[in-house]
Design a protein around this motif. Sequence first.
Motif, PDB file in Angstrom:
ATOM      1  N   MET A   1      85.026  38.377 103.637  1.00 25.35           N
ATOM      2  CA  MET A   1      86.336  38.480 103.037  1.00 25.35           C
ATOM      3  C   MET A   1      86.614  39.921 102.655  1.00 25.35           C
ATOM      4  O   MET A   1      85.749  40.630 102.155  1.00 25.35           O
ATOM      5  CB  MET A   1      86.403  37.585 101.807  1.00 25.35           C
ATOM      6  N   ALA A   2      87.818  40.373 102.887  1.00 27.06           N
ATOM      7  CA  ALA A   2      88.199  41.741 102.565  1.00 27.06           C
ATOM      8  C   ALA A   2      88.263  41.918 101.049  1.00 27.06           C
ATOM      9  O   ALA A   2      88.544  40.978 100.315  1.00 27.06           O
ATOM     10  CB  ALA A   2      89.551  42.059 103.184  1.00 27.06           C
ATOM     11  N   SER A   3      87.995  43.125 100.617  1.00 28.11           N
ATOM     12  CA  SER A   3      88.095  43.391  99.186  1.00 28.11           C
ATOM     13  C   SER A   3      88.904  44.662  98.966  1.00 28.11           C
ATOM     14  O   SER A   3      88.946  45.542  99.825  1.00 28.11           O
ATOM     15  CB  SER A   3      86.710  43.536  98.560  1.00 28.11           C
ATOM     16  N   ALA A   4      89.542  44.732  97.823  1.00 34.72           N
ATOM     17  CA  ALA A   4      90.372  45.886  97.495  1.00 34.72           C
ATOM     18  C   ALA A   4      89.489  47.091  97.221  1.00 34.72           C
ATOM     19  O   ALA A   4      88.363  46.969  96.745  1.00 34.72           O
ATOM     20  CB  ALA A   4      91.225  45.570  96.279  1.00 34.72           C
ATOM     21  N   ARG A   5      90.036  48.266  97.505  1.00 32.23           N
ATOM     22  CA  ARG A   5      89.295  49.500  97.271  1.00 32.23           C
ATOM     23  C   ARG A   5      89.311  49.904  95.804  1.00 32.23           C
ATOM     24  O   ARG A   5      88.499  50.719  95.385  1.00 32.23           O
ATOM     25  CB  ARG A   5      89.867  50.631  98.117  1.00 32.23           C
ATOM     26  N   ASN A   6      90.278  49.399  95.039  1.00 30.85           N
ATOM     27  CA  ASN A   6      90.440  49.773  93.634  1.00 30.85           C
ATOM     28  C   ASN A   6      90.500  51.290  93.477  1.00 30.85           C
ATOM     29  O   ASN A   6      89.699  51.890  92.774  1.00 30.85           O
ATOM     30  CB  ASN A   6      89.342  49.178  92.756  1.00 30.85           C
ATOM     31  N   MET A   7      91.477  51.876  94.164  1.00 31.42           N
ATOM     32  CA  MET A   7      91.692  53.313  94.052  1.00 31.42           C
ATOM     33  C   MET A   7      93.163  53.661  94.158  1.00 31.42           C
ATOM     34  O   MET A   7      93.973  52.852  94.553  1.00 31.42           O
ATOM     35  CB  MET A   7      90.950  54.158  95.071  1.00 31.42           C
ATOM     36  N   VAL A   8      93.444  54.907  93.798  1.00 30.04           N
ATOM     37  CA  VAL A   8      94.784  55.451  93.968  1.00 30.04           C
ATOM     38  C   VAL A   8      94.855  55.913  95.418  1.00 30.04           C
ATOM     39  O   VAL A   8      94.105  56.794  95.831  1.00 30.04           O
ATOM     40  CB  VAL A   8      95.039  56.622  93.000  1.00 30.04           C
ATOM     41  N   ILE A   9      95.761  55.303  96.201  1.00 34.19           N
ATOM     42  CA  ILE A   9      95.813  55.600  97.634  1.00 34.19           C
ATOM     43  C   ILE A   9      96.880  56.621  97.994  1.00 34.19           C
ATOM     44  O   ILE A   9      96.872  57.142  99.106  1.00 34.19           O
ATOM     45  CB  ILE A   9      95.991  54.314  98.472  1.00 34.19           C
ATOM     46  N   ALA A  10      97.793  56.924  97.070  1.00 36.65           N
ATOM     47  CA  ALA A  10      98.822  57.935  97.345  1.00 36.65           C
ATOM     48  C   ALA A  10      99.403  58.444  96.041  1.00 36.65           C
ATOM     49  O   ALA A  10      99.311  57.783  95.003  1.00 36.65           O
ATOM     50  CB  ALA A  10      99.924  57.348  98.218  1.00 36.65           C
ATOM     51  N   GLY A  11     100.012  59.613  96.102  1.00 35.85           N
ATOM     52  CA  GLY A  11     100.686  60.190  94.943  1.00 35.85           C
ATOM     53  C   GLY A  11      99.746  60.994  94.070  1.00 35.85           C
ATOM     54  O   GLY A  11      98.694  61.460  94.512  1.00 35.85           O
ATOM     55  N   ASP A  12     100.153  61.157  92.821  1.00 34.35           N
ATOM     56  CA  ASP A  12      99.315  61.868  91.854  1.00 34.35           C
ATOM     57  C   ASP A  12      98.051  61.050  91.617  1.00 34.35           C
ATOM     58  O   ASP A  12      98.070  59.829  91.684  1.00 34.35           O
ATOM     59  CB  ASP A  12     100.078  62.053  90.539  1.00 34.35           C
ATOM     60  N   TYR A  13      96.973  61.729  91.366  1.00 35.40           N
ATOM     61  CA  TYR A  13      95.658  61.112  91.131  1.00 35.40           C
ATOM     62  C   TYR A  13      95.079  60.451  92.377  1.00 35.40           C
ATOM     63  O   TYR A  13      94.183  59.616  92.285  1.00 35.40           O
ATOM     64  CB  TYR A  13      95.702  60.093  89.979  1.00 35.40           C
ATOM     65  N   GLN A  14      95.558  60.817  93.557  1.00 33.05           N
ATOM     66  CA  GLN A  14      95.045  60.241  94.799  1.00 33.05           C
ATOM     67  C   GLN A  14      93.542  60.456  94.896  1.00 33.05           C
ATOM     68  O   GLN A  14      93.031  61.528  94.622  1.00 33.05           O
ATOM     69  CB  GLN A  14      95.727  60.859  96.009  1.00 33.05           C
ATOM     70  N   GLY A  15      92.850  59.395  95.279  1.00 34.25           N
ATOM     71  CA  GLY A  15      91.395  59.451  95.426  1.00 34.25           C
ATOM     72  C   GLY A  15      90.637  59.007  94.192  1.00 34.25           C
ATOM     73  O   GLY A  15      89.432  58.772  94.256  1.00 34.25           O
ATOM     74  N   CYS A  16      91.306  58.894  93.055  1.00 36.15           N
ATOM     75  CA  CYS A  16      90.635  58.441  91.824  1.00 36.15           C
ATOM     76  C   CYS A  16      90.408  56.935  91.878  1.00 36.15           C
ATOM     77  O   CYS A  16      91.188  56.195  92.451  1.00 36.15           O
ATOM     78  CB  CYS A  16      91.483  58.771  90.594  1.00 36.15           C
ATOM     79  N   ASP A  99     106.221  61.551  84.256  1.00 33.59           N
ATOM     80  CA  ASP A  99     106.943  61.490  85.537  1.00 33.59           C
ATOM     81  C   ASP A  99     106.055  61.604  86.771  1.00 33.59           C
ATOM     82  O   ASP A  99     106.557  61.803  87.873  1.00 33.59           O
ATOM     83  CB  ASP A  99     108.058  62.539  85.607  1.00 33.59           C
ATOM     84  N   LYS A 100     104.750  61.484  86.623  1.00 31.74           N
ATOM     85  CA  LYS A 100     103.873  61.420  87.788  1.00 31.74           C
ATOM     86  C   LYS A 100     103.926  60.001  88.331  1.00 31.74           C
ATOM     87  O   LYS A 100     104.204  59.045  87.605  1.00 31.74           O
ATOM     88  CB  LYS A 100     102.446  61.803  87.412  1.00 31.74           C
ATOM     89  N   ARG A 101     103.655  59.862  89.630  1.00 28.24           N
ATOM     90  CA  ARG A 101     103.697  58.553  90.284  1.00 28.24           C
ATOM     91  C   ARG A 101     102.453  58.365  91.127  1.00 28.24           C
ATOM     92  O   ARG A 101     101.946  59.304  91.726  1.00 28.24           O
ATOM     93  CB  ARG A 101     104.926  58.460  91.180  1.00 28.24           C
ATOM     94  N   SER A 102     102.000  57.124  91.183  1.00 24.84           N
ATOM     95  CA  SER A 102     100.818  56.800  91.974  1.00 24.84           C
ATOM     96  C   SER A 102     100.985  55.441  92.623  1.00 24.84           C
ATOM     97  O   SER A 102     101.705  54.582  92.116  1.00 24.84           O
ATOM     98  CB  SER A 102      99.566  56.768  91.097  1.00 24.84           C
ATOM     99  N   LEU A 103     100.288  55.272  93.729  1.00 28.41           N
ATOM    100  CA  LEU A 103     100.260  54.006  94.434  1.00 28.41           C
ATOM    101  C   LEU A 103      98.818  53.529  94.439  1.00 28.41           C
ATOM    102  O   LEU A 103      97.920  54.248  94.876  1.00 28.41           O
ATOM    103  CB  LEU A 103     100.773  54.208  95.857  1.00 28.41           C
ATOM    104  N   LEU A 104      98.585  52.322  93.916  1.00 32.86           N
ATOM    105  CA  LEU A 104      97.232  51.793  93.777  1.00 32.86           C
ATOM    106  C   LEU A 104      96.987  50.631  94.716  1.00 32.86           C
ATOM    107  O   LEU A 104      97.890  49.834  94.966  1.00 32.86           O
ATOM    108  CB  LEU A 104      97.013  51.266  92.350  1.00 32.86           C
ATOM    109  N   GLU A 105      95.763  50.537  95.214  1.00 28.85           N
ATOM    110  CA  GLU A 105      95.303  49.326  95.892  1.00 28.85           C
ATOM    111  C   GLU A 105      94.242  48.731  94.986  1.00 28.85           C
ATOM    112  O   GLU A 105      93.194  49.341  94.767  1.00 28.85           O
ATOM    113  CB  GLU A 105      94.698  49.643  97.261  1.00 28.85           C
TER     114      GLU A 105
END
Length: 122
Positions: A1-16, A99-105
């Motif tokens: 079963m696939a699992s989420a990476r639990n990371m910021v995938i885009a925007g500010d803080y990407q890679g965290c 005003d920073k934005r992030s996209l999370l998985e």
Amino acid sequence: MASARNMVIAGDYQGCRVFCMTGKLAYISGTMKKMDDIFLTPEFVTRYELMTEDIIRSGNSLLLTGVLDPGNLLKLRIHATPAMQKKGIYTVALKFEDDKRSLLEIDEKTFRAIERRMRTPE
């Protein structure tokens, strides 16, 4: 079963990485970027939005503006399908107080913690 990476995938803080403590508090770890942890609570987050295929297709998300380049939208549409949500993988856009934005998985446990905390501040 696939699992989420639990990371910021885009925007500010990407890679965290995104962590969830005891199912009640989620935060973005600042260890890799040498910054303080960012708690996903109403004090730090002004708005959050669960990304769905319809929102991405229509372009109605104010949170996505400026976060992703157009080339990544197809990849995001794949992540935001109902099939992925059934697997417990959620894509969430956040806008912070500064005003920073992030996209999370994130996984379902982390998403529920964010949702719970944003509804009722403790």
